[in-house]
Scaffold this motif. Structure first.
Motif, PDB file in Angstrom:
ATOM      1  N   THR A   1      -4.004 -32.867  14.439  1.00 52.99           N
ATOM      2  CA  THR A   1      -4.308 -32.965  13.014  1.00 52.99           C
ATOM      3  C   THR A   1      -3.261 -32.278  12.156  1.00 52.99           C
ATOM      4  OG1 THR A   1      -5.619 -30.969  13.178  1.00 52.99           O
ATOM      5  CG2 THR A   1      -6.789 -33.060  13.350  1.00 52.99           C
ATOM      6  N   ASN A   2      -2.342 -31.540  12.781  1.00 54.34           N
ATOM      7  CA  ASN A   2      -1.317 -30.842  12.014  1.00 54.34           C
ATOM      8  C   ASN A   2      -0.197 -31.831  11.709  1.00 54.34           C
ATOM      9  OD1 ASN A   2       0.677 -29.178  11.058  1.00 54.34           O
ATOM     10  ND2 ASN A   2       0.381 -27.594  12.594  1.00 54.34           N
ATOM     11  N   ASN A   3       0.023 -32.115  10.436  1.00 52.03           N
ATOM     12  CA  ASN A   3       1.040 -33.119  10.129  1.00 52.03           C
ATOM     13  C   ASN A   3       2.374 -32.497   9.745  1.00 52.03           C
ATOM     14  OD1 ASN A   3       0.220 -32.099   7.732  1.00 52.03           O
ATOM     15  ND2 ASN A   3      -0.151 -34.058   6.734  1.00 52.03           N
ATOM     16  N   LEU A   4       2.549 -31.200  10.020  1.00 47.76           N
ATOM     17  CA  LEU A   4       3.850 -30.584   9.748  1.00 47.76           C
ATOM     18  C   LEU A   4       4.686 -30.472  11.011  1.00 47.76           C
ATOM     19  CD1 LEU A   4       2.698 -27.671   7.444  1.00 47.76           C
ATOM     20  CD2 LEU A   4       3.718 -29.798   6.718  1.00 47.76           C
ATOM     21  N   VAL A   5       4.053 -30.486  12.201  1.00 49.22           N
ATOM     22  CA  VAL A   5       4.803 -30.345  13.459  1.00 49.22           C
ATOM     23  C   VAL A   5       5.034 -31.714  14.064  1.00 49.22           C
ATOM     24  CG1 VAL A   5       4.137 -28.037  14.111  1.00 49.22           C
ATOM     25  CG2 VAL A   5       2.651 -29.912  14.686  1.00 49.22           C
TER      26      VAL A   5
END
Lengths: 432, 115
Positions: free
Chosen positions: A189-193
């Motif tokens: 769900t982390n859209n920065l990595v």
């Protein structure tokens, strides 16, 4: 007394040039990089990587991770623009460094290369966790792959690279990249990595010297070998599970994947780490936008307010940093929204190949306070989030059409009645 | 029975027609004007039913001009009719002058409201 003031003036004169050698808005490539090592022999065992950095103009400052005089800031100014941590077994940093100060370093927009290895300490794992990367909890586990290896089953020959010209450059990396180290996973769900080098579907993370008692937790392509993170303030972080990935031995070594007939003279490691370092230190994929310009068709000044159903033209200038200078950015997926709670108009901007993106459209039939919004989030590029507010008014009472065509019968009826009244009065008075 | 009702209708119509022929000419002229005004109003209503009431103020203005002038013409007819005992003392010129003035005001108002 005079001597003291003179020496203070001299020292401040020496400190002044230090301020010019940092990255700025006009020159976003980092200049001064602090390299933390847990063993000074890394300077020679990773010499190729460091010499490529130095040849590109970086100012490397090598320090031991436990050096008690370590400091990232002095008097509120950061001393370095980038940080390379090649100290996987360090339990605690010396001086004023700790995971909180490193997190603040990244929060200030500065970049980081972090490498773990087998037996990574809790400190390194903690810093990686701050960036959204989860290393395998078992400290003795390594990545094992029984089909994509070269010689030793823990020396992975990986070729599952992310498809991004910004992160890995335009030239395709032909040879597999050699890796020996620990696995990590990313929260989906982390859209920065982002996974830059993933393991093959047959890989898993386990202790190579002991028998498996239960199925391994991290398996297959969920294992990331090298990941990157681009923070919302456009700071870039590279996290690698292997320090040997950067070492001279693997950079120079030849690769032959077990079971594959292709033998490559040189592994893809050197090209991989060079291109990745170019990306993380903002030599590539860094965008800068000029101001948003809008005006009515046929005019050049920006009006303070638009009317509904006006025709307007919009343009924005976007430049890309090439490492040495600002070049025009060329892309066909830049979009502008005319937004009030939701986009009323969404148009793709056309480019003139010189960095100017423009389009024209008609203001919608709704009045209110709108924003021109450009939100650009492309893989590997800095995120652009630009907006400019503009109100839109309805028609003034004298801007409507003077005579409404559908009402012509009514106009006719009124004038006919008046004519009829006139004729009637004559006939009534003068009939015989 | 049917034949008697149709014959009754014909007799009724003929008696109305002959009675109406006896009215003075000026009253007949007024009646014609009223019929013309109401007819124009009906045309406008039919048009609005077809096209919709978009410039509603124009529609109202058009219909009001027709209906208003018809009403004023009816008032003139009442006041000018010699058989009407109520207005025996009113000079017909005065009635006509009132009619003209009221029509002027009416048309001023509808031109303003026409938009």
């Amino acid at each position: 007394m005079m001597n003291l003031s003179r020496s203070v003036a001299l020292i401040s004169l020496f400190l002044l040039p230090l301020l010019t050698f940092s990255f700025s808005v006009d020159n976003p490539t980092d200049r001064r990089v602090l390299v933390l090592l847990d063993d000074l022999s890394l300077k020679s065992s990773h010499s190729i990587f460091f010499s490529t950095l130095k040849s590109r103009g970086f100012d490397l400052d090598f320090k031991l991770a436990e050096d008690s005089k370590l400091a990232l800031q002095r008097y509120g100014q950061y001393l370095y623009d980038g940080l390379i941590i090649f100290a996987p077994s360090t339990e605690r940093f010396g001086g004023s460094l700790d995971s909180k100060s490193i997190a603040e370093f990244v929060d200030s927009g500065r970049d980081l290369i972090l490498s773990a290895d087998t037996s990574a300490s809790d400190l390194i794992r903690g810093i990686a966790l701050e960036c959204g990367v989860d290393f395998d909890e078992d400290s003795s586990a390594m990545v094992i792959d029984h089909s994509s290896f070269d010689g030793d089953h823990t020396l992975i020959a990986a070729d599952d690279l992310v498809k991004s010209h910004a992160i890995l450059g335009k030239t395709k990396i032909e040879a597999p990249v050699l890796f020996r180290g620990v696995a990590h996973s990313l929260n989906p769900t982390n859209n920065l990595v982002l996974k830059v080098l993933s393991a093959s579907p047959s890989a898993y993370s386990a202790n190579p010297s002991s028998k498996l008692s239960s199925p391994p937790q991290l398996t297959g392509s969920a294992i990331s070998l090298v990941s990157v993170m681009q923070a919302r303030n456009n700071a870039r972080v590279v996290i690698s599970g292997s320090l040997q990935l950067f070492s001279d031995r693997l950079l120079r070594s030849s690769v032959q994947k077990a079971g594959s007939p292709n033998k490559y003279e040189k592994s893809g490691n050197e090209q991989f780490v060079t291109e990745l370092s170019k990306w993380v230190f903002h030599e590539r994929g860094h965008l800068k936008a000029g101001s948003l310009v809008h005006h009515r068709v046929g005019e050049t000044d920006e009006p303070a307010i638009y009317r509904i159903k006006d025709d307007l033209e919009f343009s924005v200038e976007i430049l890309e940093w090439s490492g040495k200078s600002w070049e025009p950015y060329v892309a066909d997926d830049m979009q502008v929204q005319f937004y009030m709670m939701s986009p009323y108009v969404l148009k793709t901007l056309s480019t003139d190949k010189k960095g100017l993106f423009h389009t024209s459209f008609k203001v919608p039939d709704v009045y209110g306070v709108f924003q021109f919004k450009v939100e650009y989030e492309k893989l590997g590029y800095t995120t652009l989030s630009l907006s400019k507010q503009i109100p839109v008014r309805p028609y003034r009472h004298n801007e409507y059409e003077r005579f409404i065509p559908t009402a012509y019968p009514y106009y006719g009826a009124c004038f006919t009645t008046m004519a009829g009244f006139f004729v009637f009065s004559f006939v009534y008075l003068y009939h015989k | 029975m049917v034949k008697s009702t149709s014959k009754d209708a014909q007799d009724l119509f003929r008696s109305l027609h002959s009675a109406y022929s006896a009215t003075p000419t000026n009253l007949k002229i007024i009646d014609l004007y009223v019929v013309f005004a109401v007819f124009t109003a009906l045309i406008q209503v039919a048009y609005m039913a077809l096209v919709g009431s978009f410039p509603f103020n124009s529609f109202l203005s058009g219909v009001l001009s027709c209906v208003g002038t018809a009403v004023l013409a009816v008032c003139l007819r009442i006041q000018v009719n010699k058989e009407n005992k109520e207005f025996k003392d009113l000079a017909p010129e005065r009635a006509f002058a009132d009619f003209v003035l009221c029509n002027l005001v009416l048309h001023l108002v509808i031109i303003n409201f026409l938009g």
